[in-house]
Design a protein around this motif. Structure first.
Motif, PDB file in Angstrom:
ATOM      1  N   GLY A   2       0.803  -1.214   0.000  1.00 59.43           N
ATOM      2  CA  GLY A   2       0.000   0.000   0.000  1.00 59.43           C
ATOM      3  C   GLY A   2       0.835   1.262   0.000  1.00 59.43           C
ATOM      4  O   GLY A   2       0.701   2.116  -0.883  1.00 59.43           O
ATOM      5  N   THR A  26      -6.696   6.553  -6.707  1.00 65.31           N
ATOM      6  CA  THR A  26      -7.427   5.319  -6.996  1.00 65.31           C
ATOM      7  C   THR A  26      -6.499   4.112  -6.979  1.00 65.31           C
ATOM      8  O   THR A  26      -6.829   3.063  -6.410  1.00 65.31           O
ATOM      9  CB  THR A  26      -8.127   5.414  -8.359  1.00 65.31           C
ATOM     10  N   ALA A  35      -5.427   3.356  -3.390  1.00 64.63           N
ATOM     11  CA  ALA A  35      -6.539   2.743  -2.670  1.00 64.63           C
ATOM     12  C   ALA A  35      -6.690   1.272  -3.050  1.00 64.63           C
ATOM     13  O   ALA A  35      -6.893   0.400  -2.187  1.00 64.63           O
ATOM     14  CB  ALA A  35      -7.833   3.497  -2.961  1.00 64.63           C
ATOM     15  N   LEU A  36      -6.601   0.993  -4.333  1.00 66.48           N
ATOM     16  CA  LEU A  36      -6.723  -0.389  -4.805  1.00 66.48           C
ATOM     17  C   LEU A  36      -5.570  -1.242  -4.296  1.00 66.48           C
ATOM     18  O   LEU A  36      -5.765  -2.408  -3.921  1.00 66.48           O
ATOM     19  CB  LEU A  36      -6.766  -0.408  -6.330  1.00 66.48           C
ATOM     20  N   GLY A  96      -6.259  -2.286  -0.761  1.00 67.21           N
ATOM     21  CA  GLY A  96      -7.288  -3.319  -0.729  1.00 67.21           C
ATOM     22  C   GLY A  96      -6.772  -4.672  -1.181  1.00 67.21           C
ATOM     23  O   GLY A  96      -7.089  -5.707  -0.587  1.00 67.21           O
ATOM     24  N   LEU A  97      -5.939  -4.668  -2.209  1.00 67.07           N
ATOM     25  CA  LEU A  97      -5.399  -5.923  -2.726  1.00 67.07           C
ATOM     26  C   LEU A  97      -4.437  -6.586  -1.744  1.00 67.07           C
ATOM     27  O   LEU A  97      -4.357  -7.819  -1.682  1.00 67.07           O
ATOM     28  CB  LEU A  97      -4.694  -5.679  -4.061  1.00 67.07           C
ATOM     29  N   LEU A 109     -12.250  -5.017  -0.577  1.00 61.85           N
ATOM     30  CA  LEU A 109     -12.984  -3.943  -1.237  1.00 61.85           C
ATOM     31  C   LEU A 109     -13.353  -2.843  -0.252  1.00 61.85           C
ATOM     32  O   LEU A 109     -13.356  -1.654  -0.606  1.00 61.85           O
ATOM     33  CB  LEU A 109     -14.236  -4.503  -1.903  1.00 61.85           C
ATOM     34  N   THR A 132     -10.362  -0.705   0.182  1.00 62.24           N
ATOM     35  CA  THR A 132     -10.210   0.143  -1.008  1.00 62.24           C
ATOM     36  C   THR A 132     -11.142   1.348  -0.919  1.00 62.24           C
ATOM     37  O   THR A 132     -10.724   2.492  -1.143  1.00 62.24           O
ATOM     38  CB  THR A 132     -10.526  -0.664  -2.276  1.00 62.24           C
ATOM     39  N   HIS A 158     -10.012   3.925   1.593  1.00 63.11           N
ATOM     40  CA  HIS A 158      -8.920   4.770   1.088  1.00 63.11           C
ATOM     41  C   HIS A 158      -9.412   5.780   0.064  1.00 63.11           C
ATOM     42  O   HIS A 158      -8.937   6.921   0.030  1.00 63.11           O
ATOM     43  CB  HIS A 158      -7.804   3.910   0.495  1.00 63.11           C
ATOM     44  N   LEU A 159     -10.363   5.386  -0.768  1.00 64.42           N
ATOM     45  CA  LEU A 159     -10.914   6.337  -1.735  1.00 64.42           C
ATOM     46  C   LEU A 159     -11.569   7.518  -1.033  1.00 64.42           C
ATOM     47  O   LEU A 159     -11.514   8.653  -1.512  1.00 64.42           O
ATOM     48  CB  LEU A 159     -11.938   5.632  -2.635  1.00 64.42           C
TER      49      LEU A 159
END
Length: 228
Positions: free
Chosen positions: A19, A37, A40-41, A44-45, A166, A169, A172-173
């Protein structure tokens, strides 16, 4: 117990390295379009992948606020709370150190804010201490509720890591512009130790708010969603 602590160390390491690494390394090339974006992804990943990889060993907390929230909800042993938190913080610090070694290998390297969490002048959007406190508490509360709900016996087994990844994610968005998103005291500590100065001075908020939110999430879940 030892295997669980190693799993928590590795999971938190991956969360911070993946992250914060995306924020420090990949986001330095805005023309590639990663931006908020992409960061954030990435967060999440990291949780999604390590929840599948080692979640069966330790429960896949990777976050002191999660461990506290699960403990308050009665889903985790109080006796394991402190060892889990120590393993998580250690994983975050080591990840930040490895990230620093890699990032500093670039010509003209400047540490900058190194993805450390902050408010006021260190908030990407210039948000105040109260804004940071409010968003970190609220998002931590809902994160715990999503974790407890998605891992309950009421939902199909095996899909919880997807919902949790998710959720992180989405978190974070929402909050990268406010605090660069903590909801995780371990993640905040690792970066702050390398930045020092202002980051260490503001670190208290990124322990207090996620822990309060995590505890509240556990309380709310016990009252509303817990299986009877």
């Amino acid at each position: 117990m030892q295997k669980s602590l190693i799993a928590e160390f590795l999971g938190t390491f991956w969360l911070v390295f993946g992250g914060c690494g995306s924020a420090v390394l990949a986001a330095a090339f805005p023309e590639l379009g990663i931006g908020f974006t992409g960061v954030a992804l990435a967060f999440g990943l990291t949780v999604l992948t390590m929840a599948y990889a080692v979640g069966g060993i330790s429960g896949g907390h990777f976050n002191p606020a999660v461990t506290l929230g699960l403990t308050v909800a009665g889903k985790f042993s109080k006796g394991q709370l402190v060892p889990y938190v120590i393993a998580q913080v250690a994983g975050a610090i080591v990840a930040a150190g490895v990230l620093y070694i890699i990032a500093s290998g670039k010509a003209g390297f400047e540490l900058g804010e190194f993805a450390a969490n902050g408010y006021g002048e260190h908030s990407p959007g210039g948000y105040s201490l109260m804004s940071a406190l409010a968003i970190e508490v609220v998002l931590s509360l809902f994160f715990i509720m999503i974790i407890l709900g998605s891992t309950s016996s009421r939902v199909p087994a095996g899909f919880a890591p997807i919902a949790i990844g998710l959720a992180l994610t989405l978190i974070h968005l929402i909050s990268i512009p406010v605090t660069k998103t903590s909801v995780n005291p371990a993640r905040s500590t690792g970066q702050a130790l390398f930045v020092g100065g202002w980051a260490l001075q503001q670190l208290w908020l990124f322990w207090l708010a996620p822990l309060v939110g995590g505890a509240l999430g556990g309380i709310v879940w016990k009252a509303v969603g817990d299986e009877k």
